[in-house]
Design an enzyme around this catalytic site. Sequence first.
Site, PDB file in Angstrom:
ATOM      1  N   LYS A 262     169.158  70.324  75.972  1.00  0.00           N
ATOM      2  CA  LYS A 262     169.124  71.058  77.235  1.00  0.00           C
ATOM      3  C   LYS A 262     169.025  72.572  76.995  1.00  0.00           C
ATOM      4  O   LYS A 262     168.556  73.315  77.848  1.00  0.00           O
ATOM      5  CB  LYS A 262     170.366  70.758  78.076  1.00  0.00           C
ATOM      6  CG  LYS A 262     170.627  69.276  78.342  1.00  0.00           C
ATOM      7  CD  LYS A 262     169.536  68.637  79.187  1.00  0.00           C
ATOM      8  CE  LYS A 262     169.939  67.320  79.812  1.00  0.00           C
ATOM      9  NZ  LYS A 262     170.147  66.217  78.868  1.00  0.00           N
TER      10      LYS A 262
HETATM   11  C1  PLP Z   1     169.806  64.875  78.883  1.00  0.00           C
HETATM   12  C2  PLP Z   1     169.802  64.123  77.609  1.00  0.00           C
HETATM   13  C3  PLP Z   1     168.944  63.037  77.410  1.00  0.00           C
HETATM   14  C4  PLP Z   1     168.020  62.516  78.486  1.00  0.00           C
HETATM   15  O1  PLP Z   1     167.012  63.429  78.821  1.00  0.00           O
HETATM   16  P1  PLP Z   1     166.235  63.292  80.219  1.00  0.00           P
HETATM   17  O2  PLP Z   1     165.381  64.486  80.307  1.00  0.00           O
HETATM   18  O3  PLP Z   1     167.304  63.254  81.266  1.00  0.00           O
HETATM   19  O4  PLP Z   1     165.477  62.013  80.155  1.00  0.00           O
HETATM   20  C5  PLP Z   1     168.943  62.427  76.160  1.00  0.00           C
HETATM   21  N1  PLP Z   1     169.766  62.831  75.181  1.00  0.00           N
HETATM   22  C6  PLP Z   1     170.612  63.864  75.347  1.00  0.00           C
HETATM   23  C7  PLP Z   1     171.510  64.239  74.230  1.00  0.00           C
HETATM   24  C8  PLP Z   1     170.652  64.553  76.556  1.00  0.00           C
HETATM   25  O5  PLP Z   1     171.492  65.585  76.710  1.00  0.00           O
END
Ligand code: PLP
Length: 496
Positions: A112
């Site tokens: 993120k």
């Molecule tokens: C948010 C997240 C995901 C999923 O990503 P999306 O964009 O919601 O599909 C997978 N792994 C981790 C560690 C995340 O923080």
Amino acid sequence: MDILYTSTRDNSKKVTASYAITKGIADDGGLFVPDKFPSLDISLEELSKLDYKGVAYEVMKLFFTDFTKEELQYCIDKAYDSKFDSKEIVPMSYVDGAFYLELFHGSTIAFKDMALSILPYLMKVSAKKNNINEDIVILTATSGDTGKAALAGFAGVEGVKIIVFYPKGGVSAIQEKQMVTQVGDNVKVVGIKGNFDDAQTGVKNIFADKAFNEELKKAGYVFSSANSINIGRLIPQVVYYAYSYANLLANGKIEEGDLINFVVPTGNFGNILAGYFAKCIGIPVGKLICASNENKVLYDFFESSVYDKNRDFILTTSPSMDILISSNFERLIYLSCGCDSKKNNELMKDLKEKGSYEVTSEMKKFIDESFIGGFASEEMVSKRIKNVYDKTGYVLDTHTAVASAVYEQYKDNTKDDTKTVIVSTASPYKFTRAVLSSIDGIDHKEDDFVLVDKLCELSGLSVPKAVNDIRDAKILHDTVCEKDAMKEEVKEFLNL
Ligand SMILES: *Cc1c(COP(=O)(O)O)cnc(C)c1O
């Protein structure tokens, strides 16, 4: 070429990128999508000579056409700096037959950070461009990682307040501690008695509450979103798909024009959709392999053409993927029906009223051209972590392990030997308990930070600053609310 944005639920109106960024979500509840796809205007060969920031500029300028070169460059320079513990920003490791694209070297050690390091700058610039004088209130629902990354990005930013809702009991201990120790006068963190879908629905309902938005405006505030429904989150994620390609090309792992596959551990479908956008601008992407954990709504969709969220919500060791309503899937649905907002509306109405919808065979065919689904059970995830560690010493986090396990099945089933990138979304230190137990087979009773030290001993991987910083940090947020009381929490935060 100017790119404008329309809502997936009404494409008769078009807005600029900066306007879409400040809004987050369209007034009709739809998501903003580009009205057409631009194409890269440099060759892959030229792209391969650029560093991360260089690729970021080449990709983002295509989508954010109302930003000046200086504005965009400013945002990129501010975002991708020493907050990242790797000079490359996203290093790549070759492990057991695949390339692991490590997107967890930012300040909160999950992917993120890739978008939330830049979103605050994009938002400030956008607000200025659109003469928004109100303070921006960022409403965020998190399955664990978005919350901390958004808090880290927006804490202390003037003219912005941020409130984060997370499912109490539905995130890892380290994830929770990261959030509830967040300092800053402009931040608030609230646990809700519900799951991530409840948090996300609650936030979407507040966005759609016209009367509340009016009340807010009178008090000098406007809402926006830091979730991947915001185009300002999605587009910066396209960058690392382009960068992966450039990197493999620069290192002689592929020839210009070769296709590469990506395996993406998926929850809200934001990350993998960015991979699709990369394909649309001309990156030679083969298959986008959508990896789910036991909450396998998407896998079942790929098998059946039916999206059906009517099922039990399972708490897994990959909590950031514990999601039954993948918001960004709406964008793909919209694109798959030839940008027919009426059709998209019908399906989203079915989802809201019946909890499910079925796409036409033409739509399914469109989707299958780029995507394929897979899923991994908890047992498979745990085994994969142990296997990779025993074989190579490399430690996967639980989410990355979902992708890695799905890739093993995919290879077995298809014999596809296309070069493949596993999109690695978190540091194993964020999910220490599950990772360590997978490797040593022990059901640990110790405190999470004791386990952090054990994992360090075992793996030789140094403990990230993000984890050391919160060991002894003070708990600053302890509010827990009912899932239907989120609006009241927002009001209290804003003194309304
Ligand atoms: C948010 C997240 C995901 C999923 O990503 P999306 O964009 O919601 O599909 C997978 N792994 C981790 C560690 C995340 O923080």
